[in-house]
Design a protein around this motif. Structure first.
Motif, PDB file in Angstrom:
ATOM      1  N   GLU A 203      42.968  24.318  42.334  1.00  0.00           N
ATOM      2  CA  GLU A 203      42.302  25.112  43.366  1.00  0.00           C
ATOM      3  C   GLU A 203      41.751  26.397  42.774  1.00  0.00           C
ATOM      4  OE1 GLU A 203      41.261  26.426  47.379  1.00  0.00           O
ATOM      5  OE2 GLU A 203      41.616  24.486  46.421  1.00  0.00           O
ATOM      6  N   GLY A 204      42.514  27.034  41.890  1.00  0.00           N
ATOM      7  CA  GLY A 204      42.081  28.285  41.303  1.00  0.00           C
ATOM      8  C   GLY A 204      40.779  28.164  40.544  1.00  0.00           C
ATOM      9  N   ALA A 205      40.599  27.077  39.793  1.00  0.00           N
ATOM     10  CA  ALA A 205      39.360  26.888  39.038  1.00  0.00           C
ATOM     11  C   ALA A 205      38.161  26.788  39.968  1.00  0.00           C
ATOM     12  CB  ALA A 205      39.469  25.639  38.173  1.00  0.00           C
TER      13      ALA A 205
ATOM     14  N   MET B  90      35.624  42.458  40.167  1.00  0.00           N
ATOM     15  CA  MET B  90      36.292  41.704  39.113  1.00  0.00           C
ATOM     16  C   MET B  90      37.186  40.624  39.697  1.00  0.00           C
ATOM     17  SD  MET B  90      37.476  44.721  36.495  1.00  0.00           S
ATOM     18  CE  MET B  90      38.170  45.670  37.828  1.00  0.00           C
ATOM     19  N   LEU B  91      37.425  39.616  38.878  1.00  0.00           N
ATOM     20  CA  LEU B  91      38.388  38.576  39.193  1.00  0.00           C
ATOM     21  C   LEU B  91      39.440  38.544  38.089  1.00  0.00           C
ATOM     22  CD1 LEU B  91      36.082  35.587  40.220  1.00  0.00           C
ATOM     23  CD2 LEU B  91      37.770  36.653  41.706  1.00  0.00           C
ATOM     24  N   LEU B  92      40.692  38.622  38.454  1.00  0.00           N
ATOM     25  CA  LEU B  92      41.789  38.369  37.523  1.00  0.00           C
ATOM     26  C   LEU B  92      42.299  36.980  37.863  1.00  0.00           C
ATOM     27  CD1 LEU B  92      43.704  39.263  35.285  1.00  0.00           C
ATOM     28  CD2 LEU B  92      45.180  40.254  37.051  1.00  0.00           C
ATOM     29  N   GLY B  93      41.978  36.011  36.985  1.00  0.00           N
ATOM     30  CA  GLY B  93      42.217  34.617  37.375  1.00  0.00           C
ATOM     31  C   GLY B  93      41.276  34.288  38.517  1.00  0.00           C
ATOM     32  N   HIS B  94      41.839  33.929  39.682  1.00  0.00           N
ATOM     33  CA  HIS B  94      40.985  33.621  40.831  1.00  0.00           C
ATOM     34  C   HIS B  94      41.230  34.595  41.985  1.00  0.00           C
ATOM     35  CE1 HIS B  94      44.747  31.348  41.528  1.00  0.00           C
ATOM     36  NE2 HIS B  94      44.520  31.583  42.805  1.00  0.00           N
ATOM     37  N   ARG B  95      41.707  35.808  41.659  1.00  0.00           N
ATOM     38  CA  ARG B  95      41.934  36.830  42.683  1.00  0.00           C
ATOM     39  C   ARG B  95      41.078  38.056  42.415  1.00  0.00           C
ATOM     40  NH1 ARG B  95      45.730  35.886  46.210  1.00  0.00           N
ATOM     41  NH2 ARG B  95      45.884  38.078  46.837  1.00  0.00           N
ATOM     42  N   LEU B  96      40.475  38.567  43.473  1.00  0.00           N
ATOM     43  CA  LEU B  96      39.644  39.755  43.352  1.00  0.00           C
ATOM     44  C   LEU B  96      40.489  40.985  43.048  1.00  0.00           C
ATOM     45  CD1 LEU B  96      37.294  39.242  46.446  1.00  0.00           C
ATOM     46  CD2 LEU B  96      36.614  39.111  44.047  1.00  0.00           C
TER      47      LEU B  96
ATOM     48  N   GLN C 278      33.895  27.586  50.972  1.00  0.00           N
ATOM     49  CA  GLN C 278      34.147  26.415  50.132  1.00  0.00           C
ATOM     50  C   GLN C 278      32.868  25.613  49.977  1.00  0.00           C
ATOM     51  OE1 GLN C 278      37.626  24.007  51.018  1.00  0.00           O
ATOM     52  NE2 GLN C 278      36.621  22.161  50.226  1.00  0.00           N
ATOM     53  N   VAL C 279      32.451  25.404  48.743  1.00  0.00           N
ATOM     54  CA  VAL C 279      31.250  24.616  48.464  1.00  0.00           C
ATOM     55  C   VAL C 279      31.535  23.468  47.509  1.00  0.00           C
ATOM     56  CG1 VAL C 279      29.674  26.543  48.929  1.00  0.00           C
ATOM     57  CG2 VAL C 279      30.543  26.186  46.607  1.00  0.00           C
ATOM     58  N   LEU C 280      32.711  23.465  46.899  1.00  0.00           N
ATOM     59  CA  LEU C 280      33.066  22.410  45.953  1.00  0.00           C
ATOM     60  C   LEU C 280      34.119  21.490  46.549  1.00  0.00           C
ATOM     61  CD1 LEU C 280      33.404  24.480  42.647  1.00  0.00           C
ATOM     62  CD2 LEU C 280      31.598  22.837  43.192  1.00  0.00           C
ATOM     63  N   PRO C 281      33.996  20.183  46.305  1.00  0.00           N
ATOM     64  CA  PRO C 281      35.072  19.284  46.729  1.00  0.00           C
ATOM     65  C   PRO C 281      36.325  19.556  45.921  1.00  0.00           C
ATOM     66  CG  PRO C 281      33.492  18.120  45.340  1.00  0.00           C
ATOM     67  CD  PRO C 281      32.903  19.463  45.616  1.00  0.00           C
ATOM     68  N   ARG C 282      37.482  19.344  46.508  1.00  0.00           N
ATOM     69  CA  ARG C 282      38.741  19.546  45.809  1.00  0.00           C
ATOM     70  C   ARG C 282      39.121  18.284  45.040  1.00  0.00           C
ATOM     71  NH1 ARG C 282      36.709  24.208  46.795  1.00  0.00           N
ATOM     72  NH2 ARG C 282      38.270  25.884  46.995  1.00  0.00           N
ATOM     73  N   SER C 283      39.887  18.490  43.984  1.00  0.00           N
ATOM     74  CA  SER C 283      40.236  17.398  43.083  1.00  0.00           C
ATOM     75  C   SER C 283      41.411  16.583  43.615  1.00  0.00           C
ATOM     76  CB  SER C 283      40.600  17.965  41.707  1.00  0.00           C
ATOM     77  OG  SER C 283      41.115  16.964  40.862  1.00  0.00           O
ATOM     78  N   PRO C 284      41.394  15.265  43.405  1.00  0.00           N
ATOM     79  CA  PRO C 284      42.565  14.445  43.746  1.00  0.00           C
ATOM     80  C   PRO C 284      43.676  14.586  42.698  1.00  0.00           C
ATOM     81  CG  PRO C 284      40.894  13.073  42.737  1.00  0.00           C
ATOM     82  CD  PRO C 284      40.272  14.445  42.908  1.00  0.00           C
ATOM     83  N   GLY C 285      43.404  15.348  41.644  1.00  0.00           N
ATOM     84  CA  GLY C 285      44.355  15.502  40.545  1.00  0.00           C
ATOM     85  C   GLY C 285      43.677  15.193  39.227  1.00  0.00           C
ATOM     86  N   HIS C 286      44.087  15.874  38.187  1.00  0.00           N
ATOM     87  CA  HIS C 286      43.421  15.753  36.890  1.00  0.00           C
ATOM     88  C   HIS C 286      43.414  14.319  36.372  1.00  0.00           C
ATOM     89  CE1 HIS C 286      41.957  17.242  33.045  1.00  0.00           C
ATOM     90  NE2 HIS C 286      42.906  16.567  32.421  1.00  0.00           N
ATOM     91  N   TYR C 287      44.549  13.649  36.425  1.00  0.00           N
ATOM     92  CA  TYR C 287      44.623  12.268  35.935  1.00  0.00           C
ATOM     93  C   TYR C 287      43.918  11.317  36.889  1.00  0.00           C
ATOM     94  CZ  TYR C 287      48.061  14.089  32.642  1.00  0.00           C
ATOM     95  OH  TYR C 287      48.686  14.799  31.660  1.00  0.00           O
TER      96      TYR C 287
ATOM     97  N   LEU D 197      37.986  28.137  42.994  1.00  0.00           N
ATOM     98  CA  LEU D 197      37.777  29.453  43.604  1.00  0.00           C
ATOM     99  C   LEU D 197      37.011  30.385  42.665  1.00  0.00           C
ATOM    100  CD1 LEU D 197      41.225  30.033  45.347  1.00  0.00           C
ATOM    101  CD2 LEU D 197      39.005  29.682  46.465  1.00  0.00           C
ATOM    102  N   VAL D 198      37.223  30.273  41.364  1.00  0.00           N
ATOM    103  CA  VAL D 198      36.463  31.096  40.422  1.00  0.00           C
ATOM    104  C   VAL D 198      34.969  30.871  40.615  1.00  0.00           C
ATOM    105  CG1 VAL D 198      35.896  31.402  37.982  1.00  0.00           C
ATOM    106  CG2 VAL D 198      38.284  31.329  38.695  1.00  0.00           C
ATOM    107  N   SER D 199      34.551  29.605  40.649  1.00  0.00           N
ATOM    108  CA  SER D 199      33.132  29.303  40.869  1.00  0.00           C
ATOM    109  C   SER D 199      32.665  29.808  42.224  1.00  0.00           C
ATOM    110  CB  SER D 199      32.889  27.793  40.767  1.00  0.00           C
ATOM    111  OG  SER D 199      32.990  27.337  39.435  1.00  0.00           O
ATOM    112  N   GLU D 200      33.448  29.582  43.247  1.00  0.00           N
ATOM    113  CA  GLU D 200      33.009  29.938  44.599  1.00  0.00           C
ATOM    114  C   GLU D 200      32.938  31.446  44.801  1.00  0.00           C
ATOM    115  OE1 GLU D 200      34.564  25.786  46.697  1.00  0.00           O
ATOM    116  OE2 GLU D 200      35.868  27.558  46.692  1.00  0.00           O
ATOM    117  N   PHE D 201      33.858  32.190  44.193  1.00  0.00           N
ATOM    118  CA  PHE D 201      33.761  33.650  44.252  1.00  0.00           C
ATOM    119  C   PHE D 201      32.491  34.130  43.551  1.00  0.00           C
ATOM    120  CE2 PHE D 201      38.437  34.309  45.174  1.00  0.00           C
ATOM    121  CZ  PHE D 201      38.247  35.116  46.290  1.00  0.00           C
ATOM    122  N   ILE D 202      32.251  33.615  42.355  1.00  0.00           N
ATOM    123  CA  ILE D 202      31.080  34.053  41.595  1.00  0.00           C
ATOM    124  C   ILE D 202      29.800  33.656  42.308  1.00  0.00           C
ATOM    125  CG2 ILE D 202      29.806  33.699  39.449  1.00  0.00           C
ATOM    126  CD1 ILE D 202      32.513  33.523  38.017  1.00  0.00           C
ATOM    127  N   TRP D 203      29.713  32.428  42.778  1.00  0.00           N
ATOM    128  CA  TRP D 203      28.490  31.962  43.444  1.00  0.00           C
ATOM    129  C   TRP D 203      28.233  32.666  44.770  1.00  0.00           C
ATOM    130  CZ3 TRP D 203      29.776  26.043  42.658  1.00  0.00           C
ATOM    131  CH2 TRP D 203      29.706  25.750  41.290  1.00  0.00           C
TER     132      TRP D 203
END
Length: 443
Positions: free
Chosen positions: A165-167, A344-350, A364-373, A169-175
């Motif tokens: 989720e954090g990854a 600024m963002l430290l990790g995914h927190r402003l 939210q603009v990105l779909p969430r992942s079902p999991g890395h594997y 949020l980084v994109s969504e905060f920046i975008w």
């Protein structure tokens, strides 16, 4: 913070003193009207079945584990207890030749073998999951990216945080514009030498090779040297011939989200300062430095201004932003600070925390992942490309990260030719980005 030029020797010493492509699916996996699949399960082989490798194959319990390969017989025997139906091998080349039913290969060997094994599997049309960093060198990363695109199979690099989720949020905060235009990124890791031994010379004693270990296969494409227990099973990361230091180990984790968010291409230049300045050749040519600071510069592109990425390890840290409330040091051993002209963002927190409370989560603009594997398994079965697939993300990210290691080793400011895919100003740097393989090994 301001956009400062690259650190010089005096500054570094002062710091140390202070501290989705098209996917081809094998016919027998999906099945047809004439050849139905066996529960739509993949036949998976694992190369490197200790540590992360054992964890990887246990993370795909819905599939068939048909082959286990490791140069350490004890590790294969241990993995066979959980997967008794699998066949055991010590040489991945023999395994790939013999096991025609393999659909996908999972790789968790030391870094120096990643590219050779990945390339062999890709050329045979196998789906590939490979632990990070995808390769040990810049050239290997470029070639693996090309091969994955040509093969059209499903791939994934093992930087699990990219699915978090954090990854996203980084994109969504920046975008969303929450921090304005990004102009600096600071990433760091304080991985200690007892985990990743560095700044040491090659041992002179030559103890006998354990009976359970095939040392020649463990060396693989790396230059010949006598066995020593200081290299394995876990302590190979700091040795240049086998690993890629702290930057290679953690950079593909900590920098992944910002590469995606900003859609970064090639840097214009990369330079580094490190504790190798005063180290003798028998140390700096063998192992990564105890501490380093690496600076990547990216030219302005589109509406993004010129960008600086600075990497710190071995206890080095970025300067604490004045915006931190109460001057409290909230940096921890691993992290990423993203600096924009409006926040600024430290990790995914402003930052500061009051700003996070004010803004909350971005749209939210990105779909969430079902999991890395699961991303990779889904891609193997015809779904969308996994988030860290080699073609769209992992190969390029790895190549740029490994450029930093070249700068550490040359102790030069290096300029990159993005068309010719080589350094413009250093023959030594170009040699280090593509060192020769040991006789009998090839991509």
């Amino acid at each position: 913070m301001t956009n400062k030029p690259g650190f010089n020797r005096r500054q570094f010493l002062a710091s140390t003193a202070a501290v989705a492509s098209f996917t081809i699916i094998p016919r027998h996996v999906l099945g047809t009207a004439d050849t139905p699949s066996a529960n739509n399960k993949l036949n998976i082989a694992s190369v490197g079945v200790g540590g992360m490798g054992f964890g990887d194959i246990r993370s795909v319990p819905t599939e068939n584990v048909v082959a286990l390969c490791d140069v350490d017989a004890h590790r294969v025997a241990n993995a066979m207890k959980q997967f008794p139906a699998a066949k055991a091998y010590s040489d991945y080349r023999k395994m790939l030749d013999a096991e025609k039913s393999i659909d996908a290969v999972m790789i968790a060997t030391p870094d120096h073998s990643h590219a050779a094994i990945s390339m062999a599997a890709l050329k045979m049309g196998k789906h590939v999951f490979c632990q990070k960093p995808l390769t040990r060198t810049v050239h290997e990363a470029i070639e693996i990216g090309k091969a994955a695109k040509a093969a059209g199979v499903a791939t994934q690099m093992g930087n699990q945080g990219q699915a978090s989720e954090g990854a996203r949020l980084v994109s969504e905060f920046i975008w969303s514009g929450a921090i304005g235009k990004v102009h600096e990124i600071h990433g760091w890791s304080n991985r200690q030498p007892d985990i990743s031994p560095r700044g040491i010379p090659r041992p002179q004693d030559t103890p006998p090779v354990p009976e359970n270990l095939d040392w020649d296969l463990w060396l693989g494409p790396a230059p010949e040297r006598p066995y020593h227990p200081c290299y394995l099973p876990f302590s190979w990361r700091g040795w240049w011939d086998f690993g890629s230091g702290v930057l290679g180990d953690i950079g593909c984790h900590n920098l992944s989200a910002v590469f995606k968010a900003l859609k970064l291409g090639w840097p214009e230049s990369v330079e580094a300062c490190s504790t190798h300045w005063n180290a003798p050749d028998q140390i700096k040519n063998e192992t990564a430095p105890l501490a380093s600071i690496v600076t990547f510069r990216f030219a302005a592109e589109g509406d993004r201004p010129e960008l600086l990425i600075r990497w710190y390890d071995g206890g080095m840290m970025p300067p604490l932003p004045k915006e931190i409330e109460g001057g409290k040091n909230i940096f921890v051993n691993d992290g990423t600070l993203i600096v924009g002209d409006q926040g600024m963002l430290l990790g995914h927190r402003l930052l500061p925390e009051s700003r996070m409370q004010e803004v909350g989560k971005p749209p939210q603009v990105l779909p969430r992942s079902p999991g890395h594997y699961q991303e990779w398994l889904d891609a193997c079965k015809g779904g969308a490309p996994a988030g860290s697939n080699f073609v769209d993300h992992a190969a390029h990210l790895t190549a740029v990260v490994m450029m930093g290691n070249v700068a550490i080793r040359t102790q030069e400011k290096l300029y990159w030719d993005a068309e010719r895919l080589q350094f413009k100003n250093s023959d030594l740097a170009n040699q280090l980005m593509n060192p020769p393989y040991r006789a009998g090994w090839t991509l």
